[in-house]
Structure formats: C-alpha cells, structure tokens
Design a protein around this motif. Structure first.
Motif, mmCIF file in Angstrom:
data_model
loop_
_atom_site.group_PDB
_atom_site.id
_atom_site.type_symbol
_atom_site.label_atom_id
_atom_site.label_comp_id
_atom_site.label_asym_id
_atom_site.label_seq_id
_atom_site.Cartn_x
_atom_site.Cartn_y
_atom_site.Cartn_z
ATOM 1 N N LEU A 1 16.278 -4.464 -3.810
ATOM 2 C CA LEU A 1 15.458 -5.060 -4.868
ATOM 3 C C LEU A 1 16.184 -6.235 -5.513
ATOM 4 N N CYS A 2 17.481 -6.085 -5.685
ATOM 5 C CA CYS A 2 18.273 -7.187 -6.239
ATOM 6 C C CYS A 2 18.151 -8.431 -5.357
ATOM 7 N N GLU A 3 18.285 -8.230 -4.060
ATOM 8 C CA GLU A 3 18.231 -9.357 -3.134
ATOM 9 C C GLU A 3 16.809 -9.916 -3.025
ATOM 10 N N ARG A 4 15.856 -9.032 -2.974
ATOM 11 C CA ARG A 4 14.472 -9.465 -2.762
ATOM 12 C C ARG A 4 13.937 -10.286 -3.920
ATOM 13 N N PHE A 5 14.313 -9.893 -5.147
ATOM 14 C CA PHE A 5 13.771 -10.568 -6.326
ATOM 15 C C PHE A 5 14.825 -11.372 -7.090
ATOM 16 N N SER A 6 15.962 -11.578 -6.446
ATOM 17 C CA SER A 6 17.035 -12.364 -7.072
ATOM 18 C C SER A 6 17.329 -11.867 -8.488
ATOM 19 N N ALA A 7 17.443 -10.549 -8.614
ATOM 20 C CA ALA A 7 17.662 -9.929 -9.925
ATOM 21 C C ALA A 7 19.032 -9.267 -9.969
ATOM 22 N N ASP B 1 10.125 8.390 -9.849
ATOM 23 C CA ASP B 1 11.151 9.388 -10.160
ATOM 24 C C ASP B 1 12.434 8.906 -9.502
ATOM 25 N N VAL B 2 13.446 8.654 -10.301
ATOM 26 C CA VAL B 2 14.697 8.099 -9.779
ATOM 27 C C VAL B 2 15.749 9.199 -9.694
ATOM 28 N N ARG B 3 16.280 9.419 -8.491
ATOM 29 C CA ARG B 3 17.294 10.460 -8.281
ATOM 30 C C ARG B 3 18.502 9.894 -7.569
ATOM 31 N N PRO B 4 19.684 10.383 -7.928
ATOM 32 C CA PRO B 4 20.902 9.927 -7.256
ATOM 33 C C PRO B 4 20.826 10.182 -5.755
ATOM 34 N N LYS B 5 21.261 9.204 -4.962
ATOM 35 C CA LYS B 5 21.334 9.272 -3.499
ATOM 36 C C LYS B 5 19.960 9.316 -2.824
ATOM 37 N N VAL B 6 18.915 9.380 -3.626
ATOM 38 C CA VAL B 6 17.557 9.379 -3.071
ATOM 39 C C VAL B 6 16.872 8.055 -3.372
ATOM 40 N N GLY B 7 17.094 7.543 -4.581
ATOM 41 C CA GLY B 7 16.458 6.312 -4.987
ATOM 42 C C GLY B 7 15.187 6.568 -5.777
ATOM 43 N N ALA B 8 14.326 5.574 -5.812
ATOM 44 C CA ALA B 8 13.089 5.659 -6.590
ATOM 45 C C ALA B 8 11.929 6.078 -5.693
ATOM 46 N N THR B 9 11.312 7.204 -6.040
ATOM 47 C CA THR B 9 10.174 7.721 -5.292
ATOM 48 C C THR B 9 8.919 7.607 -6.149
ATOM 49 N N VAL C 1 0.835 -1.208 0.000
ATOM 50 C CA VAL C 1 0.000 0.000 0.000
ATOM 51 C C VAL C 1 0.869 1.256 0.000
ATOM 52 N N LEU C 2 1.837 1.278 -0.896
ATOM 53 C CA LEU C 2 2.687 2.459 -1.005
ATOM 54 C C LEU C 2 1.936 3.568 -1.721
ATOM 55 N N ARG C 3 2.221 4.794 -1.376
ATOM 56 C CA ARG C 3 1.520 5.954 -1.914
ATOM 57 C C ARG C 3 2.512 6.908 -2.587
ATOM 58 N N VAL C 4 1.957 7.868 -3.330
ATOM 59 C CA VAL C 4 2.791 8.891 -3.955
ATOM 60 C C VAL C 4 3.633 9.581 -2.889
ATOM 61 N N GLY C 5 4.936 9.667 -3.150
ATOM 62 C CA GLY C 5 5.859 10.265 -2.187
ATOM 63 C C GLY C 5 6.647 9.237 -1.407
ATOM 64 N N ASP C 6 6.145 7.985 -1.358
ATOM 65 C CA ASP C 6 6.882 6.920 -0.678
ATOM 66 C C ASP C 6 8.086 6.498 -1.518
ATOM 67 N N THR C 7 9.086 5.961 -0.853
ATOM 68 C CA THR C 7 10.309 5.524 -1.533
ATOM 69 C C THR C 7 10.329 4.008 -1.651
ATOM 70 N N LEU C 8 10.715 3.515 -2.797
ATOM 71 C CA LEU C 8 10.858 2.074 -3.000
ATOM 72 C C LEU C 8 12.128 1.575 -2.317
ATOM 73 N N PRO C 9 12.224 0.269 -2.078
ATOM 74 C CA PRO C 9 13.480 -0.281 -1.542
ATOM 75 C C PRO C 9 14.650 0.098 -2.437
ATOM 76 N N SER C 10 15.834 0.117 -1.860
ATOM 77 C CA SER C 10 17.020 0.496 -2.617
ATOM 78 C C SER C 10 17.307 -0.505 -3.728
ATOM 79 N N GLU C 11 18.179 -0.106 -4.630
ATOM 80 C CA GLU C 11 18.564 -0.977 -5.742
ATOM 81 C C GLU C 11 19.098 -2.309 -5.224
ATOM 82 N N ARG C 12 19.945 -2.256 -4.215
ATOM 83 C CA ARG C 12 20.512 -3.483 -3.651
ATOM 84 C C ARG C 12 19.427 -4.349 -3.029
#
Length: 235
Positions: free
Chosen positions: A45-51, A70-78, A32-43
């Motif tokens: 996501l790699c671990e979570r989905f074996s990608a 929206d993906v920004r350096p040092k912030v991640g995906a929002t 139930v993520l909403r606008v403005g929430d941040t997704l897990p980090s790249e690392r």
C-alpha cells in the motif's frame, strides 16, 4: 487501478490519511473485493499510493473504526462488514431528551411492528419464545434497580421481536435501544414496575399462548401507551 486513475474523482481531503482511506475504498470497489478477502500488505500500500508507513497505519485504523477491516499481526487487513455494529456503537453515545412527542413517535413505531404484526407472530410462535419472554419478565420483577428492570423490560420486547425471525427488525431495535431504555426508565421511576409492567407483560404472554388476537393487541397497545402522561410536552 493506479493512483492517478482515482485522482480526478477524488474529493478534496484535508489530510493524507483521509485521502488514503478514499483510495483504499476505491481499490476495494474496483477490484471487487469481498468480505474475507485480504488487502495488499502495508508495504504494498505504501508503494502503490506513495504513502508513508504511518499514513497507511492510520488509514487502517480509520477503516477498522468504520467496521470495514480487521487488522491482525502476520495476517494483515481482512475485509469484514461490521458497519452496522459501528453505527450502533456511535448511536449509543447519543443522548436525546425524551418529550411526550418523542414518546408518542417511538411508541407509535413500536405499535406498527409489535401490535400489527400479530398474525405473522402467531404463525411462527413456539413455546421457546414464550419461555424466553417469561424469564425476562421474571428478571424485571426481581430487579433491584430501575436500570436493571429496564434492561429486562427491553429483553422482553426483543424476545417478542425474535418471534418474527427478522434480523433487520432486531437491528432496528438495537439502534433504538438507548431511546427505548430511556422511556422505560422514566416510566418505571414513576410507577411500581413490579406490579404494573410485570402484570402487563403477563397478559401479553397469556394472549400469545392462547393465540387470542384481540386480547394480544389490546394488552400490548395498553402497555405501550402506559405512562404517556409521564412525559412532558415537546419543546
């Protein structure tokens, strides 16, 4: 949520990137993520989905293209919600042959909105609206090219729609802009817009200023139907 939980309902995908996009969207829904929430980090996501890192990055590019993140350096995906804007961008690449049937359908739709909403317009109309429409009409009269004149003409009608203060209608007009502009350009290539369209707009503004319902509807309906014979029969 784990990867195995999403697997049974996961539709067949042709690439690891497409599969990961599906799984990330499932993650957004399940948590139930909403606008403005941040997704897990790249690392993460790699671990979570074996990608792989490259797969995660490509999936983020896809989600960004969809207008979901929206993906920004040092912030991640929002999470954002620019899906409508992305749809409009895609629509703008669409070319459509403007036949008489297309002209009739588009202008008929505009009649339902622009002509028949007169009472709601009169309730919300103010001098600022008339000023904006007047400036657009002057810009059209002074335009040196058919393309510039059509942009100003479209701005005039967007100004008309702004009277209703309805964001959904403005979005619809933005979606329809390529076709409406096409109609305007074709009509202006056959008529002297500096006299015909300018004068028709002036009559519409005058009727609005006087709150004259009948004159407004007559002037706008005539304006929308003007140039009907310019368009060929539907194929």
């Amino acid at each position: 949520m784990t990867t195995t939980e999403a697997t049974p309902s996961t539709p067949p995908m042709q690439s690891a990137v497409e599969r990961l996009v599906f799984e990330i969207r499932a993650l957004i829904d399940n948590e139930v993520l909403r606008v403005g929430d941040t997704l897990p980090s790249e690392r993460e996501l790699c671990e979570r989905f074996s990608a792989s890192r490259n797969t995660v990055r490509e999936a983020m590019r896809v989600l960004k293209a969809y207008g979901l993140v929206d993906v920004r350096p040092k912030v991640g995906a929002t999470l954002i919600d620019n899906r409508m804007a992305r749809a409009l961008d895609l629509f703008s690449f669409n070319t459509i042959e403007i036949s008489r049937k297309t002209f009739t359908d588009i202008q008929g739709f505009r009649t339902l909105i622009e002509v028949n909403s007169v009472d709601a317009m009169f309730e919300k109309l103010n001098d600022k609206h008339l000023e904006v429409m007047g400036r657009a009409n002057e810009a059209m009269r002074k335009a040196s090219t058919v393309s510039a004149a059509s942009e100003a003409d479209f701005a005039f009608h967007v100004g008309l729609m702004r009277i209703l203060d309805n964001a959904a209608l403005l979005e619809i007009y933005r979606i329809m802009k390529p076709v409406i502009i096409g109609i305007m350009e074709k009509g202006k290539s056959r008529h002297d817009f500096r006299t015909s369209t300018y004068g028709q707009h002036a009559e519409i503004i005058s009727a609005l200023r006087q709150r004259d319902r009948i004159s407004y509807q007559y002037a706008l309906q005539f304006h929308l139907n003007f140039g009907y014979g310019t368009f060929g029969e539907a194929r």
